[in-house]
Design a protein around this motif. Structure first.
Motif, PDB file in Angstrom:
ATOM      1  N   ASN A   6       0.682  -1.198   0.137  1.00  0.00           N
ATOM      2  CA  ASN A   6       0.498  -0.438  -0.104  1.00  0.00           C
ATOM      3  C   ASN A   6       1.346   1.053   0.352  1.00  0.00           C
ATOM      4  O   ASN A   6       2.214   1.538   0.331  1.00  0.00           O
ATOM      5  CB  ASN A   6      -0.782   0.257   1.517  1.00  0.00           C
ATOM      6  CG  ASN A   6      -1.568  -0.927   1.292  1.00  0.00           C
ATOM      7  OD1 ASN A   6      -1.501  -2.147   1.724  1.00  0.00           O
ATOM      8  ND2 ASN A   6      -3.406  -1.041   1.264  1.00  0.00           N
TER       9      ASN A   6
ATOM     10  N   ILE B 180      -1.449  -1.123  -3.815  1.00  0.00           N
ATOM     11  CA  ILE B 180      -2.407  -0.089  -3.886  1.00  0.00           C
ATOM     12  C   ILE B 180      -2.266   1.128  -3.591  1.00  0.00           C
ATOM     13  O   ILE B 180      -1.794   1.489  -2.016  1.00  0.00           O
ATOM     14  CB  ILE B 180      -3.795  -0.352  -2.556  1.00  0.00           C
ATOM     15  CG1 ILE B 180      -4.559  -1.422  -2.774  1.00  0.00           C
ATOM     16  CG2 ILE B 180      -4.768   0.194  -2.454  1.00  0.00           C
ATOM     17  CD1 ILE B 180      -4.945  -2.093  -3.586  1.00  0.00           C
TER      18      ILE B 180
ATOM     19  N   SER C 238      -3.103   4.721  -3.243  1.00  0.00           N
ATOM     20  CA  SER C 238      -4.262   6.434  -2.267  1.00  0.00           C
ATOM     21  C   SER C 238      -4.140   6.831  -1.998  1.00  0.00           C
ATOM     22  O   SER C 238      -2.593   7.699  -1.901  1.00  0.00           O
ATOM     23  CB  SER C 238      -5.290   5.348  -0.937  1.00  0.00           C
ATOM     24  OG  SER C 238      -3.785   5.186  -0.701  1.00  0.00           O
TER      25      SER C 238
ATOM     26  N   ARG D  69      -8.356   5.922  -4.238  1.00  0.00           N
ATOM     27  CA  ARG D  69      -7.924   4.273  -4.316  1.00  0.00           C
ATOM     28  C   ARG D  69      -7.896   3.912  -5.436  1.00  0.00           C
ATOM     29  O   ARG D  69      -8.657   3.729  -6.309  1.00  0.00           O
ATOM     30  CB  ARG D  69      -8.340   2.943  -3.274  1.00  0.00           C
ATOM     31  CG  ARG D  69      -8.511   3.571  -2.119  1.00  0.00           C
ATOM     32  CD  ARG D  69      -8.556   2.514  -1.218  1.00  0.00           C
ATOM     33  NE  ARG D  69      -7.393   1.509  -0.393  1.00  0.00           N
ATOM     34  CZ  ARG D  69      -8.080   0.705  -0.130  1.00  0.00           C
ATOM     35  NH1 ARG D  69      -9.711   0.439  -0.233  1.00  0.00           N
ATOM     36  NH2 ARG D  69      -7.159  -0.631   0.056  1.00  0.00           N
TER      37      ARG D  69
ATOM     38  N   SER E  18      -5.746   0.447  -8.084  1.00  0.00           N
ATOM     39  CA  SER E  18      -4.823  -1.072  -7.908  1.00  0.00           C
ATOM     40  C   SER E  18      -4.068  -0.868  -8.967  1.00  0.00           C
ATOM     41  O   SER E  18      -4.594  -1.011 -10.330  1.00  0.00           O
ATOM     42  CB  SER E  18      -5.868  -1.713  -7.910  1.00  0.00           C
ATOM     43  OG  SER E  18      -5.289  -3.602  -8.041  1.00  0.00           O
TER      44      SER E  18
END
Length: 516
Positions: free
Chosen positions: A219, A254, A256, A267, A269
């Motif tokens: 992330n 991910i 964001s 967000r 991917s």
């Protein structure tokens, strides 16, 4: 039954954070690199790791402050994994803050099943000693951190301790992360809020190598506004939250973005290869925060050439003015060569001498200065620095022999120079490079991977470029019209895959506005 509700735990911790932060001496804060984590940011950070439902989770919080991250994690676990026990280890060097931390840890134990070990030692000193003494290393399943932010002097004790562990880095925040990585369990996780500057640039190349060899990014969260996250500490820094796992299993990242820590994130991917190009020796981390950025990254990745393919080099200007101050002249004169500063670069061209400026405009020609010069020729010059709020991050200018009066030229260290073996370029190639670097697509792409306003030679080497034939064709088409805003149409014709007006569905990952 828990005695303390999770929301009460975080409210009390936040009150202690604000009170302690207001009481901190500015000099002490700067010396220790202290910037405490607001409760809403702490919730965002600790919301990223995955949690088991049962068992014992071993947690490390180095540089714990008043315990905001630990409290946020405990509040989350108490809510979503009530059967999971926590074993927390903290480090906090500030004696004044440690009293607040003890209260927070006691309240955490009152809110959930938790044991803790509180260290008042310096984390770097403790970690270096543990790593070099050859004893069994403690392992943690999860590291949560808001590490201190301060440059490390090259001759400091901290630098020597890090070197003893095989770590070379120039800031406390990357030092903390690098050390913590060495204590991760085989499937451990690390989540941290840090400046974004580690994602690119030569200063942090070894740190990126270390991070990406030991973990895989899962992330990335970026804050659009630099003044939002630590606003009560008056910090103006572009920050990122990153979550990485020692588990190297493949998977997308991910990404964001939000304006601050209280806004609803958007967000995406993103394929891992668009974030980290395994073939890139610099291992830059590209953070595309919206669909347009994703499309731009996809287009740029498909370009055919590197500077090595083009047989072109880029270097910083050789003249460091304070090192040769006795050879600087305010205006041209006999026995001197033209000297170029960023002030001489304007609207895609070189203006020399610059009028009304305070920068020297000539360099005395002697044995000491001759190695600092370039022979007169056609070059592409790029400013190394721009203000964050300026409309363009990359600013390139074309230097022609007729722009200066002399057989040699000095280029100051705040300018990057594209050259061939320290000689001039083919004029069409130089014009094409200048036009390409002044294009909207390059400016947008650089903003994706660059969290600061400095454009170093290493950044320019990491870019992909059109082919030699395409760059020369672009140079022929634009001629001397290499200014930003005038090159995009020509670039779209010569390199149609870079046309920002075209759709590029394949380059765009899934995107949605949602919470973390």
């Amino acid at each position: 039954m828990s005695k303390l509700l999770p929301e009460v735990l975080t409210e009390r911790t936040e009150t202690r954070r604000v009170t302690r932060s207001n009481a901190l001496d500015a000099a002490t804060r700067a010396d220790l690199g202290q910037y405490f984590t607001p409760s809403t940011a702490a919730a965002l950070i600790t919301g990223l790791p995955s949690l088991p439902k049962t068992g014992v989770l071993r947690v490390l919080d180095p540089g714990a402050g008043v315990g905001s991250l630990t409290a946020a994690l405990v509040a989350r676990v108490a809510t979503v994994a009530p059967d999971l026990k926590l074993d927390v280890t903290t480090f906090e060097i500030d004696e004044q803050v440690n009293g607040d931390l003890t209260v927070t840890l006691d309240e955490c134990a009152d809110a959930h099943s938790l044991t803790y070990e509180q260290h008042t030692a310096d984390f770097i000193t403790w970690a270096a000693a543990t790593l070099t003494e050859g004893r069994d290393l403690p392992q943690w399943d999860l590291v949560v951190m808001n590490p201190p932010y301060r440059k490390i002097n090259s001759k400091s004790a901290e630098r020597a301790l890090l070197a003893s562990c095989g770590i070379e880095t120039s800031n406390l925040y990357t030092a903390f992360v690098a050390l913590a990585l060495r204590f991760l369990a085989p499937e451990g996780q690390l989540v941290a809020i840090t400046p974004r500057s580690f994602a690119n640039g030569s200063y942090f190349r070894k740190f990126r190598d270390d991070l990406l060899k030991r973990t895989r990014l899962r992330n990335l969260h970026v804050f659009e506004r630099r003044d939002r996250v630590f606003s009560d500490s008056e910090v103006l820094q572009e920050n990122v939250i990153f979550h990485a796992t020692a588990d190297q299993a493949p998977g997308d990242v991910i990404v964001s973005v939000s304006r601050g820590y209280e806004d609803l994130p958007v967000r995406h991917s993103v394929p891992y290869g668009q974030v980290v190009d395994e073939a890139d020796p610099q291992k830059f981390i590209h953070i595309a925060t919206n669909a347009d950025d994703l499309a731009t990254a996809g287009r740029m990745a498909k370009l055919p050439a590197t500077l090595r393919d083009l047989d072109v080099q880029v270097s910083t200007g050789r003249v460091v003015d304070f090192r040769t101050a006795e050879n600087l002249l305010s205006s041209p004169g006999k026995g001197a060569v033209p000297l170029l500063y960023p002030v001489n670069l304007s609207a895609g061209r070189v203006v020399w001498p610059a009028s009304g400026g305070r920068k020297p405009q000539a360099l005395v020609d002697n044995e000491d200065t001759r190695p600092l010069m370039l022979p007169s020729g056609t070059y592409c010059l790029v400013k190394r620095f721009s203000a964050k709020e300026e409309p363009r991050r990359v600013s390139a200018s074309l230097l022609l022999p007729d722009d200066i009066n002399g057989e040699d030229v000095g280029v100051e260290n705040h300018i990057n120079v594209f050259h061939q073996a320290h000689h001039g370029l083919d004029p069409d190639l130089a014009a094409g490079l200048t036009a390409y670097l002044n294009s909207s697509v390059v400016d947008q792409y650089v903003r994706i991977f660059s969290g600061h306003t400095q454009i170093n030679a290493g950044d320019l080497r990491s870019l992909k470029y059109p082919s030699l034939q395409q760059l020369k064709e672009l140079g022929l088409r634009v001629g001397l019209s290499v200014t930003p805003g005038m090159v995009d149409a020509a670039l779209a014709e010569v390199v149609p895959e870079l046309d920002l007006g075209r759709t590029n569905v394949d380059a765009v990952g899934s995107a949605a506005s949602e919470g973390p």
